[in-house]
Design a protein around this motif. Structure first.
Motif, PDB file in Angstrom:
ATOM      1  N   GLY A   1      -7.059   1.361  -8.843  1.00  0.00           N
ATOM      2  CA  GLY A   1      -7.208   1.285  -7.398  1.00  0.00           C
ATOM      3  C   GLY A   1      -6.546   0.113  -6.727  1.00  0.00           C
ATOM      4  O   GLY A   1      -6.720  -0.082  -5.518  1.00  0.00           O
TER       5      GLY A   1
ATOM      6  N   LEU B   1      -4.567   0.819  -3.463  1.00  0.00           N
ATOM      7  CA  LEU B   1      -5.231   1.506  -2.351  1.00  0.00           C
ATOM      8  C   LEU B   1      -5.365   0.587  -1.140  1.00  0.00           C
ATOM      9  O   LEU B   1      -5.374  -0.643  -1.265  1.00  0.00           O
TER      10      LEU B   1
ATOM     11  N   ASN C   1      -9.874   2.494   1.346  1.00  0.00           N
ATOM     12  CA  ASN C   1      -9.956   3.363   0.173  1.00  0.00           C
ATOM     13  C   ASN C   1     -10.411   2.609  -1.072  1.00  0.00           C
ATOM     14  O   ASN C   1     -11.092   3.171  -1.940  1.00  0.00           O
TER      15      ASN C   1
ATOM     16  N   TYR D   1     -13.315   3.506  -3.577  1.00  0.00           N
ATOM     17  CA  TYR D   1     -13.112   3.537  -5.028  1.00  0.00           C
ATOM     18  C   TYR D   1     -14.229   2.772  -5.737  1.00  0.00           C
ATOM     19  O   TYR D   1     -14.829   3.256  -6.709  1.00  0.00           O
TER      20      TYR D   1
ATOM     21  N   LEU E   1      -8.934  10.537  -4.552  1.00  0.00           N
ATOM     22  CA  LEU E   1      -8.678   9.252  -3.913  1.00  0.00           C
ATOM     23  C   LEU E   1      -7.472   8.558  -4.528  1.00  0.00           C
ATOM     24  O   LEU E   1      -6.683   7.903  -3.824  1.00  0.00           O
ATOM     25  N   MET E   2      -7.306   8.733  -5.850  1.00  0.00           N
ATOM     26  CA  MET E   2      -6.208   8.089  -6.555  1.00  0.00           C
ATOM     27  C   MET E   2      -4.903   8.879  -6.462  1.00  0.00           C
ATOM     28  O   MET E   2      -3.902   8.505  -7.076  1.00  0.00           O
TER      29      MET E   2
END
Length: 682
Positions: free
Chosen positions: A165, A168, A172, A176, A280-281
């Motif tokens: 992460g 990000l 975000n 995470y 998200l990733m």
């Protein structure tokens, strides 16, 4: 099974800004180089203080790395290896206390400790300033002049940051960290529920018909009454031997309903949150995200591998079931009723007894634990040129735990603990748990430490612990992981682990030795008479080795497909209930409706909880294991030169070198799956 570090969750380092410090504390976990922890005097306060000390020291180390004005490999990556090693050790020892301590306060503090250190790792691996410092170094001439091992460490570490992460946005990244914390909390809750389920099967004399007499003595609870804990250690004896179908059905139902009242909803949350994490990733699914650093690399490769094995084993599986049906019909006066899932082990055992004259319970009498340990130690010591020395009166967390030290030519190479038997509130599975990674330090080499966590049948006042041949295989397997830990010879702890979908190969290979009579007869002696396991009996075992191998392969592949369905085919807009998923996979396989209505195997299955997208790795690894074993078959199973070569090239490697290259050097050729397919009788 090798327990893997779970490095994730929350933000602690950024919240802690202590000054640089090298202070130590009076704590049994904080020891001099290569000194064992005084586990016997550990308190809950010690566990808590150790965690806080680790967090404080790690924060100071991170600050120092980021402040380095003249970046070098040593003050960036070497220093990071130091702090990572200290934090991973604290994580593992806290987790050890949570899983094994008989003290409830220590277990609770261990749980909180490893969760906080897990949060520490998440914070560290998402630290943008730290990451940028590392990336900047790769753009210098210093990076280009690094040795291959050091360059690989740098590249792997940067990849790990990017998968954690660090790239990000702040918004975000906060999401995470939240998701990781929630996932970590859920997995801990799932495991606790599973380990405290305490299911019991109560039988009268009629219900206990067929159960081995020694087994009945162990669980006798009065005249004609038996109270059998529904745990891994009792599963085989009941399901293979109980002549009453209702006993088998009741046990099966209880076994696959452990913690279902709590864990089904937890699993639903876990799958959803892991999906959100993958999205998200920037990946389509959690499996796409999770497989990036593995040998398989992506779900497509895993599905191709799994589907190929399904096609190869399906025919044998159907033939196996037809044979089981015939045996069931003969046993039950010609009944044409369908074979129920809870009957499979029983009728397979009938085939072994009637067709091959192999009685699993009689063989158990030749495999007392102490003799098996001595024999196994002899095999590993000879092959790997090691010496194991038991530490008498070692300081341990429970009176049943034993401590050993490993030597090579008189030099200490490692330390391991054996915690072999089930007890209340202890983790219920079988693991090698790494405790300390091998690493070069200023004062010398820090040797590895590990623990074998088992749940074998415990000894009683009148009986030793007696292993089935399958449990002997588990013992050899898990101790293979211990040897993998002991053998590491790398300079940096960050290169201690191999690829997780290769890890099982390094222990699976050693399961082959229990199919060699010269090896087994050296220690397999009847616990009462001292008689050696007869050669005729062993030859019959060899002939029967692949009875049901097709069905066993399909059962394993079914688990792989379930794992992949959860984490690769999950659709939040069209969620399939996790019970229905079993039915879907059974229909796709077209071999047998294995799922039993009203049971929930997914509620007590540790892999899909703490080791998602991992189950395929057992089969993936086994291809390499059997191929490497072919070298021992050629050179001799007792050939120390081959064993030491295997130790140096494979076990000692970790991730210092591409594992495929190392395997090919050991084999003297590219790897293939011929030996694996042969091992299945396909």
């Amino acid at each position: 099974m090798r327990f893997l570090y779970c490095l994730s969750i929350l933000a602690l380092v950024s919240a802690c800004q202590p000054s640089e410090t090298t202070e130590t504390i009076d704590n049994p976990f904080v020891v001099e180089l290569n000194q064992p922890v005084d586990f016997a005097r550990v308190t809950a306060d010690d566990v808590a203080a150790y965690g806080e000390y680790t967090i404080s020291q790690s924060a100071a180390a991170v600050s120092k790395i980021k402040a380095a004005s003249n970046p070098t490999f040593d003050n960036i990556f070497g220093a990071f290896d130091d702090l990572s090693n200290s934090a991973a050790t604290a994580y593992s020892k806290s987790h050890l206390m949570h899983w094994t301590s008989p003290d409830s306060a220590i277990r609770a503090t261990g749980l909180q400790g490893y969760k906080r250190i897990d949060s520490l790792f998440t914070s560290i691996y998402s630290d943008k300033d730290l990451y940028n410092k590392m990336v900047d170094y790769t753009e210098t001439e210093k990076y280009e002049s690094l040795s291959a091992k050091k360059k690989l460490l740098v590249d792997d570490l940067i990849d790990r940051f990017e998968l954690s992460g660090v790239g990000l946005s702040e918004e975000n990244l906060a999401t995470y960290k939240r998701l990781n914390k929630e996932i970590n909390d859920l997995t801990a809750e799932y495991s606790t529920n599973m380990n405290t389920a305490n299911e019991l099967l109560v039988l009268n004399e009629t219900g206990a018909e067929g159960l081995p007499e020694n087994f009945k003595k162990t669980y006798a609870a009065g005249e004609g009454r038996y109270e059998i804990p529904v745990i891994n250690a009792t599963n085989g004896p009941v399901m293979k031997n109980a002549t009453r179908e209702m006993t088998r059905k009741n046990y099966y139902t209880k076994f696959y309903n452990r913690a279902a009242d709590k864990n089904l909803s937890i699993l639903d949350e876990l799958v959803q949150k892991r999906y959100e994490l993958g999205q998200l990733m920037g990946y389509d699914t959690y499996a796409d995200y999770y497989l990036v650093p593995k040998m398989a690399k992506n779900p497509t490769n895993v599905w191709e591998f799994v589907n190929g094995l399904v096609n190869a084993s399906k025919g044998k599986a159907i033939t196996d079931l037809e044979e089981l049906d015939q045996v069931r019909a003969a046993y039950n006066d010609g009944t044409d009723e369908a074979l129920d899932t809870w009957d499979v082990s029983f009728y397979k055992n009938e085939i072994l007894k009637t067709k091959y004259n192999v009685d699993s319970e009689e063989i158990r009498n030749y495999l007392p634990m102490d003799d098996c340990l001595a024999g196994m130690f002899s095999v590993y010591q000879n092959l790997l040129n090691y010496e194991f020395r038991k530490v008498e009166n070692g300081s341990v967390w429970h009176e049943e735990v034993d401590m050993y030290e490993v030597f090579e030519d008189g030099k200490l190479k490692g330390r391991f603990y054996l915690d072999l038997y089930p007890r209340p509130n202890k983790e219920t599975w079988f693991y090698c748990v790494p405790l300390v990674s091998g690493k070069q330090k200023p004062g010398g080499y820090e040797v590895p430490e590990a623990m074998l966590l088992g749940n074998f049948t415990r000894p009683t006042e009148t009986l030793p612990s007696l292993l089935s041949h399958g449990e002997l295989s588990t013992l050899f397997h898990e101790f293979g992981h211990i040897m993998d830990q002991m053998a590491y010879e790398g300079e940096y702890s960050l290169q201690f682990d191999s690829k997780s979908d290769f890890t099982e190969a390094m222990s699976q290979i050693f399961e082959n030795w229990i199919w060699d009579y010269e090896t087994v007869s050296s220690f397999a002696k009847h616990y009462e008479t001292g008689e050696v396991l007869p050669k005729e009996t062993f030859d019959n075992m060899l002939k029967a080795k692949n009875v049901g191998s097709g069905y066993s392969a399909i059962s394993s592949l079914r688990g792989c497909m379930y794992d992949l369905n959860l984490y690769n085919l999950y659709n939040p807009e069209n969620k399939i209930p996790t019970d229905d998923l079993w039915k879907k996979i059974d229909a796709e396989l077209g071999v047998k409706d294995i799922y039993v209505e009203g049971t929930h195997p997914q509620a007590s299955w540790i892999h899909i909880n703490t080791h998602p997208v991992y189950y395929y790795g057992y089969l993936w690894s086994d291809v390499y294991a059997q191929d490497m074993f072919s070298v021992f078959e050629k050179n001799g199973l007792q050939d120390q030169a081959t064993g030491v070569k295997y130790r140096k090239l494979i076990l000692a490697n970790g991730s210092q070198r591409d594992i495929v290259e190392a395997v090919e050097e050991f084999l003297g050729r590219p790897s293939n799956n011929e030996a694996y397919m042969k091992s299945l009788g396909l």
